[in-house]
Design an enzyme around this catalytic site. Structure first.
Site, PDB file in Angstrom:
ATOM      1  N   ASP A  81     -21.146 -15.962 -30.908  1.00 25.80           N
ATOM      2  CA  ASP A  81     -20.901 -14.602 -30.452  1.00 25.80           C
ATOM      3  C   ASP A  81     -19.394 -14.354 -30.398  1.00 25.80           C
ATOM      4  O   ASP A  81     -18.635 -15.183 -29.895  1.00 25.80           O
ATOM      5  CB  ASP A  81     -21.520 -14.424 -29.061  1.00 25.80           C
ATOM      6  CG  ASP A  81     -21.473 -12.993 -28.561  1.00 25.80           C
ATOM      7  OD1 ASP A  81     -21.489 -12.070 -29.392  1.00 25.80           O
ATOM      8  OD2 ASP A  81     -21.425 -12.799 -27.326  1.00 25.80           O
ATOM      9  N   HIS A  82     -18.959 -13.223 -30.922  1.00 23.38           N
ATOM     10  CA  HIS A  82     -17.546 -12.825 -30.892  1.00 23.38           C
ATOM     11  C   HIS A  82     -16.621 -13.897 -31.467  1.00 23.38           C
ATOM     12  O   HIS A  82     -15.597 -14.246 -30.864  1.00 23.38           O
ATOM     13  CB  HIS A  82     -17.113 -12.451 -29.477  1.00 23.38           C
ATOM     14  CG  HIS A  82     -17.692 -11.161 -29.012  1.00 23.38           C
ATOM     15  ND1 HIS A  82     -17.251  -9.938 -29.464  1.00 23.38           N
ATOM     16  CD2 HIS A  82     -18.708 -10.902 -28.160  1.00 23.38           C
ATOM     17  CE1 HIS A  82     -17.968  -8.978 -28.901  1.00 23.38           C
ATOM     18  NE2 HIS A  82     -18.864  -9.530 -28.125  1.00 23.38           N
ATOM     19  N   ASP A 103     -15.612 -11.066 -35.111  1.00 23.35           N
ATOM     20  CA  ASP A 103     -15.242  -9.849 -34.391  1.00 23.35           C
ATOM     21  C   ASP A 103     -13.825  -9.450 -34.774  1.00 23.35           C
ATOM     22  O   ASP A 103     -12.844  -9.951 -34.232  1.00 23.35           O
ATOM     23  CB  ASP A 103     -15.342 -10.074 -32.878  1.00 23.35           C
ATOM     24  CG  ASP A 103     -15.053  -8.814 -32.080  1.00 23.35           C
ATOM     25  OD1 ASP A 103     -14.730  -7.779 -32.710  1.00 23.35           O
ATOM     26  OD2 ASP A 103     -15.138  -8.860 -30.843  1.00 23.35           O
ATOM     27  N   GLU A 133     -18.358  -6.442 -36.312  1.00 25.01           N
ATOM     28  CA  GLU A 133     -18.241  -5.371 -35.320  1.00 25.01           C
ATOM     29  C   GLU A 133     -17.281  -4.316 -35.823  1.00 25.01           C
ATOM     30  O   GLU A 133     -16.208  -4.623 -36.336  1.00 25.01           O
ATOM     31  CB  GLU A 133     -17.764  -5.913 -33.973  1.00 25.01           C
ATOM     32  CG  GLU A 133     -17.701  -4.836 -32.887  1.00 25.01           C
ATOM     33  CD  GLU A 133     -17.476  -5.385 -31.486  1.00 25.01           C
ATOM     34  OE1 GLU A 133     -16.860  -4.665 -30.673  1.00 25.01           O
ATOM     35  OE2 GLU A 133     -17.907  -6.518 -31.206  1.00 25.01           O
ATOM     36  N   HIS A 179     -18.450  -4.622 -22.114  1.00 24.95           N
ATOM     37  CA  HIS A 179     -18.700  -5.975 -21.639  1.00 24.95           C
ATOM     38  C   HIS A 179     -18.338  -6.072 -20.156  1.00 24.95           C
ATOM     39  O   HIS A 179     -17.490  -5.332 -19.665  1.00 24.95           O
ATOM     40  CB  HIS A 179     -17.860  -6.990 -22.418  1.00 24.95           C
ATOM     41  CG  HIS A 179     -18.186  -7.040 -23.870  1.00 24.95           C
ATOM     42  ND1 HIS A 179     -17.343  -6.537 -24.841  1.00 24.95           N
ATOM     43  CD2 HIS A 179     -19.262  -7.522 -24.526  1.00 24.95           C
ATOM     44  CE1 HIS A 179     -17.883  -6.723 -26.035  1.00 24.95           C
ATOM     45  NE2 HIS A 179     -19.050  -7.316 -25.870  1.00 24.95           N
ATOM     46  N   HIS A 207     -23.987  -4.541 -27.966  1.00 26.14           N
ATOM     47  CA  HIS A 207     -23.269  -5.438 -27.062  1.00 26.14           C
ATOM     48  C   HIS A 207     -23.080  -4.751 -25.714  1.00 26.14           C
ATOM     49  O   HIS A 207     -23.212  -3.540 -25.581  1.00 26.14           O
ATOM     50  CB  HIS A 207     -21.903  -5.789 -27.652  1.00 26.14           C
ATOM     51  CG  HIS A 207     -21.951  -6.787 -28.756  1.00 26.14           C
ATOM     52  ND1 HIS A 207     -21.246  -7.977 -28.724  1.00 26.14           N
ATOM     53  CD2 HIS A 207     -22.617  -6.791 -29.935  1.00 26.14           C
ATOM     54  CE1 HIS A 207     -21.468  -8.654 -29.840  1.00 26.14           C
ATOM     55  NE2 HIS A 207     -22.299  -7.947 -30.595  1.00 26.14           N
ATOM     56  N   ASN A 229     -27.599  -7.901 -26.833  1.00 27.14           N
ATOM     57  CA  ASN A 229     -26.891  -9.014 -26.216  1.00 27.14           C
ATOM     58  C   ASN A 229     -26.873  -8.911 -24.692  1.00 27.14           C
ATOM     59  O   ASN A 229     -26.616  -7.838 -24.149  1.00 27.14           O
ATOM     60  CB  ASN A 229     -25.437  -9.043 -26.705  1.00 27.14           C
ATOM     61  CG  ASN A 229     -25.301  -9.539 -28.126  1.00 27.14           C
ATOM     62  OD1 ASN A 229     -26.249  -9.515 -28.905  1.00 27.14           O
ATOM     63  ND2 ASN A 229     -24.111  -9.976 -28.474  1.00 27.14           N
TER      64      ASN A 229
END
Length: 283
Positions: A81-82, A103, A133, A179, A207, A229
């Site tokens: 992730d990311h 990302d 992204e 986030h 996200h 997510n």
């Protein structure tokens, strides 16, 4: 066994549901999340951020998730992730991750195109899916309650060009989520999401979903989201479960005793999200 996210997300795209992607921090998160998937007969994506990988390596998480996946009958994918650099994504591929995200949303558009294309060029020949992204999802992935300072929305026309030029297999989009911990009522711009879906033909990713009301998430799935997510909520319930036990039993020194209710809290939350995402009984 571990599988790729490519077929998993394509089935979700065609079936109009979403697969939950749950960030794991340690062994207990892994066991709780995958137990939930087995009991819900749901596919699951288990993922780690670069911040988590500073705590324990790619190889540690690959080993833990592999053991857990081999003990269940549902599809389990292991996702980066990311991913913050090209090198990090390649390291994850070599470690045995079955999906990666690059990302590039924090750099200029052309630079995002370049780094995403570099990752897909490596991943394509080994049929490994790449999430990218475009746009800005506010907050910060690893370190808590920050609020977005930039326009968060993905441009639908630009999304179409980006997908065509990079060959990414899924796209995380900016539609108003952040986030970390929300300050105020979360709101997904469903109209923008519909436009992005109309301009692209691949699974879209949401996200920053912790704290977003279930009805908004279900509407987003109806509008094209196929991967959702969750990170912050899992951390919150895990820590709360552990602290509640220790508050009631301060004499305890065996960590297994406090970690068990913490795992149970993560398990219950993952089960609840799978029901809302529509992935229950889709394994």
């Amino acid at each position: 066994m571990l599988v790729s996210t490519k077929e998993m997300l394509q089935k979700a795209y065609e079936g109009h549901y979403a697969v939950g992607a749950f960030n794991v921090e340690n062994l207990e998160f892994v066991m709780a999340a995958i137990r939930a998937a087995q009991d819900k007969n749901s596919p699951i994506i288990v993922q780690t951020t670069p911040g988590t990988l500073r705590y324990a390596s790619l190889d540690y998480f690959k080993a833990m998730v592999t053991v857990a996946a081999e003990a269940v009958s549902v599809p389990v994918a292991l996702h980066l992730d990311h991913g913050d650099t090209f090198e990090r994504c390649v390291q994850a591929m070599r470690a045995g991750y079955t999906s990666v995200m690059i990302d590039g949303s924090h750099v200029p558009y052309e630079d995002n195109l370049a780094v995403t294309s570099a990752v897909t060029k490596v991943a394509g020949p080994i049929n490994l899916p790449v999430e990218a992204e475009l746009g800005k999802v506010g907050g910060k992935e690893d370190d808590g309650p920050l609020v977005a300072g930039e326009n968060p929305y993905t441009d639908p026309d630009q999304a179409a060009e980006f997908v065509e030029r990079t060959h990414c297999t899924s796209l995380a989009v900016g539609v108003g989520t952040i986030h970390g911990v929300y300050k105020g009522e979360p709101h997904i711009e469903q109209g923008i999401l519909k436009e992005i879906a109309a301009h692209t033909s691949l699974p879209l990713v949401l996200h920053g979903t912790s704290g977003v009301p279930n009805d908004q998430v279900r509407e987003a799935i109806a509008n094209g989201i196929c991967k959702v997510n969750y990170a912050t909520e899992l951390r919150q319930v895990f820590t709360a479960g552990m602290m509640k036990y220790m508050g009631a039993h301060p004499e305890t020194f065996d960590p297994k005793k406090s970690l068990t209710p913490a795992m149970d809290a993560v398990y219950a939350l993952v089960c609840s999200h799978m029901d809302n995402l529509g992935s229950t009984n889709k394994a």
